[in-house]
Scaffold this motif. Structure first.
Motif, PDB file in Angstrom:
ATOM      1  N   ALA A 175      39.243 -39.828 -10.724  1.00 47.38           N
ATOM      2  CA  ALA A 175      38.188 -40.530  -9.687  1.00 47.38           C
ATOM      3  C   ALA A 175      36.739 -40.542 -10.242  1.00 47.38           C
ATOM      4  O   ALA A 175      35.834 -41.202 -10.028  1.00 47.38           O
ATOM      5  CB  ALA A 175      38.456 -39.818  -8.354  1.00 47.38           C
ATOM      6  N   GLN A 176      36.405 -39.392 -10.888  1.00 48.12           N
ATOM      7  CA  GLN A 176      35.211 -38.966 -11.347  1.00 48.12           C
ATOM      8  C   GLN A 176      34.652 -40.279 -12.243  1.00 48.12           C
ATOM      9  O   GLN A 176      33.588 -40.533 -12.307  1.00 48.12           O
ATOM     10  CB  GLN A 176      35.007 -37.406 -11.941  1.00 48.12           C
ATOM     11  N   HIS A 177      35.688 -40.521 -13.243  1.00 46.61           N
ATOM     12  CA  HIS A 177      35.342 -41.443 -14.150  1.00 46.61           C
ATOM     13  C   HIS A 177      34.947 -42.764 -13.501  1.00 46.61           C
ATOM     14  O   HIS A 177      34.075 -43.393 -13.894  1.00 46.61           O
ATOM     15  CB  HIS A 177      36.858 -41.837 -15.156  1.00 46.61           C
ATOM     16  N   VAL A 178      35.562 -43.145 -12.476  1.00 46.24           N
ATOM     17  CA  VAL A 178      35.541 -44.229 -11.678  1.00 46.24           C
ATOM     18  C   VAL A 178      34.208 -44.240 -10.967  1.00 46.24           C
ATOM     19  O   VAL A 178      33.220 -45.114 -11.132  1.00 46.24           O
ATOM     20  CB  VAL A 178      36.496 -44.829 -10.636  1.00 46.24           C
ATOM     21  N   SER A 179      33.702 -43.046 -10.525  1.00 48.25           N
ATOM     22  CA  SER A 179      32.279 -42.906  -9.757  1.00 48.25           C
ATOM     23  C   SER A 179      31.215 -42.927 -11.129  1.00 48.25           C
ATOM     24  O   SER A 179      30.217 -43.674 -10.583  1.00 48.25           O
ATOM     25  CB  SER A 179      32.437 -41.514  -9.342  1.00 48.25           C
ATOM     26  N   ASP A 180      31.644 -42.528 -12.281  1.00 52.15           N
ATOM     27  CA  ASP A 180      30.659 -42.422 -13.477  1.00 52.15           C
ATOM     28  C   ASP A 180      30.301 -44.072 -13.526  1.00 52.15           C
ATOM     29  O   ASP A 180      29.386 -44.424 -14.134  1.00 52.15           O
ATOM     30  CB  ASP A 180      31.216 -41.762 -14.585  1.00 52.15           C
ATOM     31  N   GLU A 181      31.525 -45.033 -13.831  1.00 49.66           N
ATOM     32  CA  GLU A 181      31.430 -46.081 -13.807  1.00 49.66           C
ATOM     33  C   GLU A 181      30.858 -47.222 -12.825  1.00 49.66           C
ATOM     34  O   GLU A 181      30.033 -47.965 -12.940  1.00 49.66           O
ATOM     35  CB  GLU A 181      32.767 -46.904 -14.101  1.00 49.66           C
ATOM     36  N   LEU A 182      31.276 -47.100 -11.689  1.00 58.31           N
ATOM     37  CA  LEU A 182      30.994 -47.875 -10.533  1.00 58.31           C
ATOM     38  C   LEU A 182      30.348 -47.387  -9.509  1.00 58.31           C
ATOM     39  O   LEU A 182      30.059 -47.827  -8.373  1.00 58.31           O
ATOM     40  CB  LEU A 182      32.389 -48.478 -10.043  1.00 58.31           C
ATOM     41  N   GLY A 183      29.796 -46.145  -9.466  1.00 54.70           N
ATOM     42  CA  GLY A 183      29.216 -45.430  -8.532  1.00 54.70           C
ATOM     43  C   GLY A 183      27.903 -46.408  -7.969  1.00 54.70           C
ATOM     44  O   GLY A 183      27.275 -46.881  -8.754  1.00 54.70           O
ATOM     45  N   GLY A 184      27.955 -46.682  -6.614  1.00 52.90           N
ATOM     46  CA  GLY A 184      26.753 -47.463  -5.892  1.00 52.90           C
ATOM     47  C   GLY A 184      27.115 -48.803  -5.875  1.00 52.90           C
ATOM     48  O   GLY A 184      26.575 -49.484  -5.126  1.00 52.90           O
TER      49      GLY A 184
END
Ligand code: AMP
Ligand code: MG
Length: 341
Positions: free
Chosen positions: A151-160
C-alpha cells in the motif's frame, strides 16, 4: 486530494461505495496492487487512464469474482478458456476473450477483445462481491514505472490523485498475471507470469486438447504511439527513475568495462543470490535464488534501489527463462536498457 491508506477490513464498505459511484480505489491482489474502477462506467475508466498517465492504446484487465461473471462479461467463452479457468482461477491468469457490450469500449482500448481475470486475494474478492461490479484494474502506478506490491508503494506513486488505498499487506506473487489470448485455435501467452507455459500446456493435455501453448515473440522498438497487437509488450515498462542497465551472468567482461568507465559514479546493484558482486558498489541488493521468492521481492527491491541516491543502477537478469524466471526476465528486461558496449 487527500489519499488515505485504510486497513482493508475497515475500508472495504467505503471502497465498494466509491466503486459503485464511479470513483477509483487502489486495492491488493495476489499479483500487484491494482487501481480499480467500474468496468461498465466510461468516466471511471477515463479517470484510470488519466490518473496513471496510461497511453490510450494499452487496454485494462477486468477483475471478476468467478467464472460465471467472466462468462457474462465476455461475448463467448471458448472451451480452452473454460479449461484454464477451471484449473487456475481464482489466480494470476488473465484470459483475452471476445468483448461483451457491458464492458466499456475504453477498457479494451478500442479492441473487440477484453482481458478478464478472477483474482485470488480475499480483499479483491470481497471488493468484487461488495460492489457487485466488474472492476477494471491496471497496476496502481504511474504508467511505465515500477509496479506496487505494498500500500505504501501505491501511496508513493499515486498519493494526492486517489481518495483511498486498501491495505492488505504485501502481495504474495509479486509480478503481474500471465496474459493468455484464447480467442484463436491455440492459446498464445502475451505476457509471462506465475502461471507458466508448462502449467498451461499440462492443463491442456489433462483436459484432452491437442493445441500447443505458444509465447508471443518480442517486438523490437515498440513505442507508445503505435497500434499494438499486444499492447502490454512495450519495450520500456516497469522502469525505475534512475538510469538502469541490465546484464546477464555471461556479460562479465562488458560489465567490468562499464564499471571502469563509471568508476567515479555511485552505482547500485541488484543481483541474484550467488553472484559475486564487485566491491565498488554504493549499494547492493540480492534477490533470492528461488523463483517465487525472487518474483515476490522483485519490485520492492527495484524501488529500494531506485531510492538509494545512486547515479546508475545495474540489474542482473536471470539467464534461466524456465517457469516463473520467464516473467522475472521479461519485467527486468523491460525495466532496463542494454549495457552499452
Ligand atoms: P496491467 O493492467 O498494467 O497489468 O496491464 C494489463 C496487460 O493486459 C497489458 O499487457 C495489456 O496490454 C494486456 N491486455 C489487456 N487487454 C488486452 C486485450 N484486449 N488484448 C491484448 N492484451 C490485453
Ligand atoms: Mg502495469
Amino acid at each position: 486530494m487527500l489519499t488515505r491508506i485504510e486497513p482493508a477490513d475497515l475500508g472495504l464498505q467505503e471502497a465498494a461505495e466509491l466503486i459503485r459511484r464511479g470513483d477509483l480505489v487502489a486495492f491488493p491482489t495476489e499479483t500487484v496492487y491494482g487501481l480499480g474502477g467500474d468496468a461498465g462506467n466510461a468516466s471511471a475508466i477515463e479517470r484510470i487512464y488519466q490518473v496513471k498517465g496510461r497511453p490510450a492504446n494499452n487496454p485494462l484487465i477486468v477483475h471478476v469474482p468467478d467464472v460465471a461473471a467472466a462468462q457474462s462479461y465476455s461475448a463467448g467463452f471458448p472451451l480452452i478458456a473454460a479449461a484454464f479457468a477451471r484449473a487456475f482461477w481464482p489466480g494470476p491468469l488473465t484470459l483475452i476473450l471476445p468483448r461483451h457490450d457491458r464492458i466499456c469500449p475504453a477498457v479494451s482500448a478500442g479492441k473487440n477483445t477484453v482481458a478478464i481475470r478472477c483474482p485470488d486475494h480475499p480483499v479483491a474478492q470481497e471488493l468484487l462481491q461488495a460492489s457487485g461490479r466488474p472492476i477494471a484494474a491496471p497496476s496502481a502506478n504511474c504508467s511505465g514505472h515500477t509496479s506496487p506490491t505494498t500500500a505504501q508503494h501505491v501511496s508513493d506513486e499515486l498519493g494526492g490523485r486517489i481518495a483511498l488505498i486498501l491495505d492488505g499487506g504485501p502481495c504474495q506473487v509479486g509480478v503481474e498475471s500471465t496474459v493468455v489470448d484464447v480467442t484463436g485455435t491455440s492459446p498464445v501467452i502475451l505476457r509471462p507470469g506465475a502461471i507458466t507455459q508448462a502449467m498451461l500446456a499440462q492443463c491442456l493435455i489433462a483436459a484432452g486438447f491437442s493445441a500447443q501453448v505458444t509465447v508471443l515473440t518480442r517486438h523490437a522498438g515498440n513505442t507508445a504511439d503505435e497500434p499494438l497487437s499486444s499492447p502490454g509488450q512495450l519495450e520500456s515498462h516497469y522502469a525505475p527513475r534512475t538510469a538502469a542497465y541490465r546484464f546477464y551472468a555471461s556479460d562479465i567482461p562488458r560489465l567490468n568495462a562499464f564499471l571502469l568507465k563509471k568508476r567515479h559514479q555511485r552505482i547500485g546493484l541488484l543481483c541474484l543470490e550467488g553472484f559475486a558482486a564487485p566491491p565498488t558498489m554504493a549499494k547492493i541488493l540480492v534477490l533470492p535464488a528461488a523463483e517465487q521468492a525472487c518474483a515476490r521481492g522483485l519490485y520492492g527491491a527495484l524501488r529500494e534501489l531506485d531510492a538509494a541516491g545512486c547515479d546508475v543502477l545495474l540489474i542482473q537478469c536471470p539467464e534461466n527463462s524456465v517457469g516463473v524466471w520467464a516473467a522475472i526476465e521479461d519485467r527486468l528486461r523491460r525495466a532496463t536498457k542494454e549495457l552499452p558496449v
